[in-house]
Design a protein around this motif. Structure first.
Motif, mmCIF file in Angstrom:
data_model
loop_
_atom_site.group_PDB
_atom_site.id
_atom_site.type_symbol
_atom_site.label_atom_id
_atom_site.label_comp_id
_atom_site.label_asym_id
_atom_site.label_seq_id
_atom_site.Cartn_x
_atom_site.Cartn_y
_atom_site.Cartn_z
ATOM 1 N N ARG A 1 64.938 30.266 39.800
ATOM 2 C CA ARG A 1 63.765 31.086 39.484
ATOM 3 C C ARG A 1 62.757 31.055 40.616
ATOM 4 O O ARG A 1 62.127 32.065 40.922
ATOM 5 C CB ARG A 1 63.120 30.606 38.176
ATOM 6 N N ASP B 1 68.195 33.583 36.957
ATOM 7 C CA ASP B 1 68.318 32.264 36.348
ATOM 8 C C ASP B 1 69.152 32.266 35.075
ATOM 9 O O ASP B 1 69.538 31.201 34.600
ATOM 10 C CB ASP B 1 66.944 31.624 36.085
ATOM 11 N N SER C 1 57.071 29.249 33.098
ATOM 12 C CA SER C 1 57.820 28.779 34.267
ATOM 13 C C SER C 1 57.140 27.585 34.927
ATOM 14 O O SER C 1 57.799 26.614 35.315
ATOM 15 C CB SER C 1 57.981 29.918 35.282
#
Length: 316
Positions: free
Chosen positions: A115, A121, A196
């Motif tokens: 990522r 991903d 993230s």
């Protein structure tokens, strides 16, 4: 300097975590032992999966093929390559290198690294799932073929498969199921960056747990190695990892896969999980654990550089 630190904060934090955890393992050990590692892994994988539509991400013309190439490199090519390269090492290190290479794809960092480079991903997550489940057969099978001591490699297939299902497959499946509810999907999409970032912080915590364990194991290793043995181990381990990365990278490029799929396949095809590798290597003595520790450390540092150089964001 401030701009560099802001752009490379994760790499700097990674280096500090690896070094600090290994050096100060004694005061940090009570802290890391209190952290539930497997639930932490499940949370990280949920955070990685929640903003993803796996079916859509894997529906690309090359995504499934790229996943297959990465699985093949990780499961089929890694062990024989390590066996050939390990001929230059003393026997305990050679055995340890093979066992490290036979471990499945690491359970979180492959997706995080992918990522960070703008890769797909979803491929990294699927490679994690597939190689982890395959390892209950492939690890003892390859060990028997390559080092002739497969009968001494104790891998509880039922326990390992159960852990993979609960802590890897379940959180990914739960995240995808939650995306079926529109408000949840929209919230995850809006907060993709925050999710993230939280996953990366969770990964640093997992790296700290591994670094502390590595420091403790290294301190308990009473056998001393010559400087040339250390040098060969580091160089050969780095070569094995980079060759696996290149095999997956160029293999997916050969089928015309987009750069995002190439990056995901290369990272997940070459990374190995510390937890499984250490648990098996410890059956072969203290020196056999060193290659797994070295591999774990080098894959994090090398891939941080490769992802920065080869990532989709850099290519634009």
């Amino acid at each position: 300097m401030t701009k560099f630190a802001r752009q490379q904060w994760f790499l700097l934090a990674l280096g500090a975590t690896l070094v600090g955890g290994a050096l100060f393992y004694q005061p940090l050990r009570p802290v890391t032992e209190a952290i539930p590692q497997h639930p932490l892994l499940a949370v990280i994988l949920w955070l990685m999966s929640a903003p993803l539509d796996l079916r859509r991400s894997l529906s690309g013309r090359h995504a499934v093929a790229a996943t297959g190439i990465a699985v093949a490199v990780n499961t089929l090519a890694a062990g024989p390559l390590a066996w050939v390269m390990g001929r230059a090492l003393i026997e305990p290190l050679a055995i340890g290198l093979v066992l490290a290479a036979l471990s499945p794809c690491t359970m979180a960092s492959a997706a995080v690294w992918t990522r960070r480079g703008g890769g797909n991903d979803a491929i990294a997550l699927m490679v994690t799932v597939v190689t982890s489940l395959l390892s209950v057969v492939s690890l003892p099978g390859w060990a028997w073929l390559l080092i002739g001591k497969g009968q001494n490699v104790e891998v509880d297939a039922v326990e390992l498969a159960g852990k993979m299902l609960v802590y890897v497959v379940l959180p990914i499946g739960l995240a995808q199921a939650m995306r079926g509810w529109s408000p949840c999907r929209l919230w995850c999409d809006r907060h993709r960056h925050q999710l993230s970032l939280t996953a990366q912080l969770g990964l640093l915590l997992m790296v700290l747990i591994g670094a502390v364990r590595c420091g403790e194991l290294l301190a308990g290793t009473d056998s001393t190695l010559r400087l040339v043995d250390w040098g060969l181990l580091i160089v050969i381990t780095a070569v094995v990892h980079v060759v696996l990365f290149a095999l997956a990278w160029y293999g997916t490029r050969a089928i015309g896969a987009p750069r995002a799929d190439m990056l995901a396949a290369a990272v997940s095809g070459s990374q190995k999980t510390l937890a499984v590798g250490l648990s098996v290597a410890m059956e072969f003595g203290p020196l056999a654990i060193l290659p797994m520790i070295v591999y774990h450390t080098l894959q994090l540092l090398i891939d941080a550089v490769l992802v920065e150089k080869l990532g989709v964001k850099r290519a634009k």
